[in-house]
Design a protein around this motif. Structure first.
Motif, PDB file in Angstrom:
ATOM      1  N   UNK A 292      47.541  98.505  42.275  1.00  8.59           N
ATOM      2  CA  UNK A 292      47.542  97.231  41.551  1.00  8.59           C
ATOM      3  C   UNK A 292      46.165  96.819  41.046  1.00  8.59           C
ATOM      4  N   UNK A 293      45.095  97.446  41.548  1.00  4.05           N
ATOM      5  CA  UNK A 293      43.763  97.078  41.078  1.00  4.05           C
ATOM      6  C   UNK A 293      43.498  97.576  39.661  1.00  4.05           C
ATOM      7  N   UNK A 294      44.296  98.554  39.183  1.00  2.00           N
ATOM      8  CA  UNK A 294      44.027  99.080  37.840  1.00  2.00           C
ATOM      9  C   UNK A 294      45.292  99.338  37.016  1.00  2.00           C
ATOM     10  N   UNK A 295      46.473  99.068  37.548  1.00  3.94           N
ATOM     11  CA  UNK A 295      47.711  99.391  36.836  1.00  3.94           C
ATOM     12  C   UNK A 295      47.958  98.421  35.690  1.00  3.94           C
ATOM     13  N   UNK A 296      48.871  98.789  34.825  1.00  3.43           N
ATOM     14  CA  UNK A 296      49.244  97.910  33.715  1.00  3.43           C
ATOM     15  C   UNK A 296      49.891  96.631  34.238  1.00  3.43           C
ATOM     16  N   UNK A 297      49.838  95.602  33.413  1.00  7.93           N
ATOM     17  CA  UNK A 297      50.422  94.315  33.786  1.00  7.93           C
ATOM     18  C   UNK A 297      51.797  94.159  33.142  1.00  7.93           C
ATOM     19  N   UNK A 298      52.688  93.555  33.878  1.00  6.72           N
ATOM     20  CA  UNK A 298      54.001  93.181  33.341  1.00  6.72           C
ATOM     21  C   UNK A 298      54.235  91.726  33.695  1.00  6.72           C
ATOM     22  N   UNK A 299      54.378  90.878  32.660  1.00  7.75           N
ATOM     23  CA  UNK A 299      54.479  89.423  32.857  1.00  7.75           C
ATOM     24  C   UNK A 299      53.299  88.923  33.692  1.00  7.75           C
ATOM     25  N   UNK A 300      52.112  89.432  33.344  1.00  6.59           N
ATOM     26  CA  UNK A 300      50.834  89.045  33.956  1.00  6.59           C
ATOM     27  C   UNK A 300      50.702  89.454  35.418  1.00  6.59           C
ATOM     28  N   UNK A 301      51.552  90.358  35.881  1.00 13.73           N
ATOM     29  CA  UNK A 301      51.461  90.824  37.264  1.00 13.73           C
ATOM     30  C   UNK A 301      51.269  92.341  37.270  1.00 13.73           C
ATOM     31  N   UNK A 302      50.391  92.864  38.144  1.00 11.48           N
ATOM     32  CA  UNK A 302      50.171  94.309  38.213  1.00 11.48           C
ATOM     33  C   UNK A 302      51.446  95.042  38.635  1.00 11.48           C
ATOM     34  N   UNK A 303      51.697  96.147  37.980  1.00 15.06           N
ATOM     35  CA  UNK A 303      52.855  96.969  38.335  1.00 15.06           C
ATOM     36  C   UNK A 303      52.462  97.963  39.425  1.00 15.06           C
ATOM     37  N   UNK A 304      53.462  98.562  40.025  1.00  9.05           N
ATOM     38  CA  UNK A 304      53.217  99.609  41.006  1.00  9.05           C
ATOM     39  C   UNK A 304      54.196 100.743  40.776  1.00  9.05           C
ATOM     40  N   UNK A 305      53.894 101.911  41.314  1.00 11.56           N
ATOM     41  CA  UNK A 305      54.718 103.094  41.056  1.00 11.56           C
ATOM     42  C   UNK A 305      54.414 104.152  42.109  1.00 11.56           C
ATOM     43  N   UNK A 306      55.253 105.166  42.151  1.00  9.03           N
ATOM     44  CA  UNK A 306      55.039 106.280  43.066  1.00  9.03           C
ATOM     45  C   UNK A 306      54.141 107.342  42.469  1.00  9.03           C
TER      46      UNK A 306
ATOM     47  N   UNK B  26      41.009 100.922  34.181  1.00  4.23           N
ATOM     48  CA  UNK B  26      41.238  99.582  33.620  1.00  4.23           C
ATOM     49  C   UNK B  26      41.114  99.599  32.098  1.00  4.23           C
ATOM     50  N   UNK B  27      40.159 100.357  31.572  1.00  2.00           N
ATOM     51  CA  UNK B  27      39.988 100.431  30.124  1.00  2.00           C
ATOM     52  C   UNK B  27      41.238 100.978  29.462  1.00  2.00           C
ATOM     53  N   UNK B  28      41.835 101.977  30.082  1.00  2.00           N
ATOM     54  CA  UNK B  28      43.044 102.573  29.511  1.00  2.00           C
ATOM     55  C   UNK B  28      44.257 101.666  29.705  1.00  2.00           C
ATOM     56  N   UNK B  29      44.397 101.086  30.883  1.00  2.00           N
ATOM     57  CA  UNK B  29      45.625 100.364  31.219  1.00  2.00           C
ATOM     58  C   UNK B  29      45.630  98.895  30.806  1.00  2.00           C
ATOM     59  N   UNK B  30      44.453  98.255  30.814  1.00  2.00           N
ATOM     60  CA  UNK B  30      44.425  96.808  30.559  1.00  2.00           C
ATOM     61  C   UNK B  30      43.492  96.392  29.426  1.00  2.00           C
ATOM     62  N   UNK B  31      42.617  97.292  29.004  1.00  2.00           N
ATOM     63  CA  UNK B  31      41.764  96.956  27.880  1.00  2.00           C
ATOM     64  C   UNK B  31      40.320  96.704  28.265  1.00  2.00           C
ATOM     65  N   UNK B  32      39.456  96.511  27.262  1.00  2.00           N
ATOM     66  CA  UNK B  32      38.011  96.433  27.500  1.00  2.00           C
ATOM     67  C   UNK B  32      37.560  95.238  28.327  1.00  2.00           C
ATOM     68  N   UNK B  33      38.204  94.094  28.196  1.00  2.00           N
ATOM     69  CA  UNK B  33      37.731  92.927  28.946  1.00  2.00           C
ATOM     70  C   UNK B  33      37.891  93.128  30.450  1.00  2.00           C
TER      71      UNK B  33
END
Length: 514
Positions: free
Chosen positions: A90-104, A313-320
């Motif tokens: 969750x520290x670097x995953x993509x966001x869904x509805x402003x919440x970090x996603x998780x996966x296997x 984070x750059x790949x998953x959430x962007x530069x900011x």
């Protein structure tokens, strides 16, 4: 006044925040190491990490054993990130509805190449099939040959269901979920069409037009040829794959020469095979040499961890989101080409090509051997010197042409036909150069189209070269291969203008009787 470089701003920010980072909380404990074709990061135990990487290594060894046409070692390593739990993900995953996603598990192509993320405490078993599907695409991507979609997707689906066993052996051939059912419930794609499907075809891109059927038929064909109880020789699939790689296409004649079947016969065989309800599996055992594996892990520095998390984070959430992590990495790893390269990618995402060029230039000065970085340097150089994208002749001096092409051909020497962007940038340099290119120079673009035949930008540069050489029929033939059915966006407008010019010039040439 010229604005401050993002690199300077990032370093300034890192100095301000450094006390918070080091005094407020300890950096996560991460391990880092390299092995044959893998760069590994992990915040799990060394034992669990080696187990994950060994599984990937064994799958690769077995795939290359069964399909030796893809046995060449990759010059671009794959990054493997082993995470001990969802909190790390969750520290670097993509966001869904402003919440970090998780996966296997997850596979994606980062700015610097492929990455696999595996959550050892998550549902890795559930996501293994998706990750292995993409992993096989990676293993087949550096053959310097075009893989038609039926072969590319068929191999990926066939190997996506492998099952590592506790005794070290590997089970291959488990059916993909709903594969046979999908094939039975839908009308099979006629083979004269199936073997010519491209990545632009509706069968490949649209569920409405049978995307699921195409995947199912690709898997079923390869499973039948590899594991089916048939009278075909063991070498049948290998012979068909070899011809597909050499010719780029499979015809009915190809089937007759390799399998002894025409389209109708193969269709009946697949229909029968899909309705059997049982699919053979095989268990393979690798030799000690094939399983030989060394992975030395060490404690990652804080700079390495910041670069890892910042790049994700750059790949998953962007530069900011990546800003501060990349700031720490730039300060803590001043001699790292990779840290400077990610500064460049960050600047490109911010539409700041001048600062991107500065960062990629620093990475190159430090001796970067990354083909992605070398290509990105050239792309940034062109963005800076041709901001309007006019592709004007005489824009690049002879000296700069030599330097830029030197970087591109170094990337090609290191990694072969690793990415279509390589050939696009070769075309971008030549079409802007004061040095008049010739057919020998343009041979690199033809090579690129032989590996990436759907690359409309490289094709556009080649058509533009033909136009400037007043070889209008060749230019028009190239344009007609892609326009209007295979291009969109800005490329569509560029193709339209080129096509209009060529139509006018061909008409004038015909009118003059020449």
């Amino acid at each position: 006044m010229k604005p401050s470089s993002p690199l300077v701003l990032l370093l300034g920010l890192s100095v301000l925040l450094l006390g918070v980072s080091t005094q407020g909380r300890a950096a996560p404990k991460w391990l880092v190491g390299q092995s044959d074709g893998f760069v590994v990061y992990s915040n799990d135990s060394a034992r669990a990490t080696r187990g994950v990487v060994e599984e990937l290594r064994d799958a690769r060894s077995l795939f290359e054993k069964l399909f030796p046409s893809f046995g060449a070692r990759r010059s671009i390593p794959i990054r493997v990130v082993v995470c001990s739990g969802s909190s790390t993900i969750k520290t670097f995953s993509r966001l869904y509805e402003d919440k970090p996603t998780t996966f296997g598990g997850l596979f994606f192509n980062d700015f610097e190449g492929p990455t696999i993320i595996i959550n050892t405490s998550g549902d890795w078993e559930f996501t293994r099939q998706t990750v292995y599907h993409e992993y096989i695409h990676y293993l087949t991507s550096h053959t310097n040959r075009y893989l038609p979609p039926w072969l590319s997707e068929g191999l990926a689906e066939l190997f996506s269901t492998i099952e590592p066993r506790t005794d070290g052996r590997i089970e291959v051939g488990n059916p993909v979920p709903y594969g046979a059912q999908t094939y039975q419930e839908n009308k099979p794609i006629p083979f004269e069409r199936f073997f010519t499907v491209t990545r632009y075809s509706p069968e490949y891109n649209s569920r409405k037009h049978g995307r699921g059927q195409f995947y199912a038929q690709s898997w079923l064909l390869l499973h039948y040829l590899k594991f089916g109880e048939t009278d075909l020789p063991e070498t049948a699939l290998g012979a068909l794959v070899k011809r597909a790689l050499l010719d780029g296409i499979v015809t009915e004649t190809t089937l007759q020469e390799t399998l002894g079947m025409d389209y109708d016969q193969l269709g009946r065989e697949l229909d029968r095979y899909s309705r059997r309800g049982t699919f053979l599996r095989r268990i393979y055992e690798l030799s000690q040499e094939e399983r030989h594996f060394e992975l030395d892990l060490r404690r990652a520095s804080e700079g390495e961890v910041n670069l890892l998390i910042g790049s994700l984070l750059l790949y998953n959430r962007g530069p900011s989101e990546a800003y501060s992590k990349l700031a720490y990495a730039a300060q803590q790893l001043p001699d790292s080409p990779l840290a400077h390269a990610y500064q460049g990618y960050h600047a490109l995402r911010q539409d700041q090509p001048e600062y991107a060029l500065e960062s990629f230039g620093k990475a190159v000065e430090l001796g970067s051997e990354s083909p992605h970085t070398l290509v990105a340097y050239v792309r940034s150089w062109i963005k800076v010197h041709d901001p309007s994208g006019s592709i004007s002749r005489n824009l690049i001096t002879k000296e700069d042409t030599s330097i830029l092409l030197g970087h591109l051909f170094k990337a090609r020497q290191i990694a072969g036909a690793f990415d279509k962007g390589l050939y696009q940038q070769i075309g971008a340099v030549w079409l802007r150069s004061k040095v008049e290119p010739n057919d020998k120079h343009m041979g690199a673009l033809s090579e690129g189209l032989s590996v990436f035949p759907e690359d409309d930008l490289t094709a556009y540069y080649l058509a533009l070269y033909f136009e400037r050489a007043e070889r209008y029929p060749e230019a028009k033939a190239m344009v007609d291969r892609y326009y209007p059915h295979s291009v969109s966006g800005e490329a569509l407008q560029a193709y339209r203008k080129l096509d209009q010019r060529l139509v006018t010039r061909l008409a004038a040439k015909d009118g003059s009787g020449s």
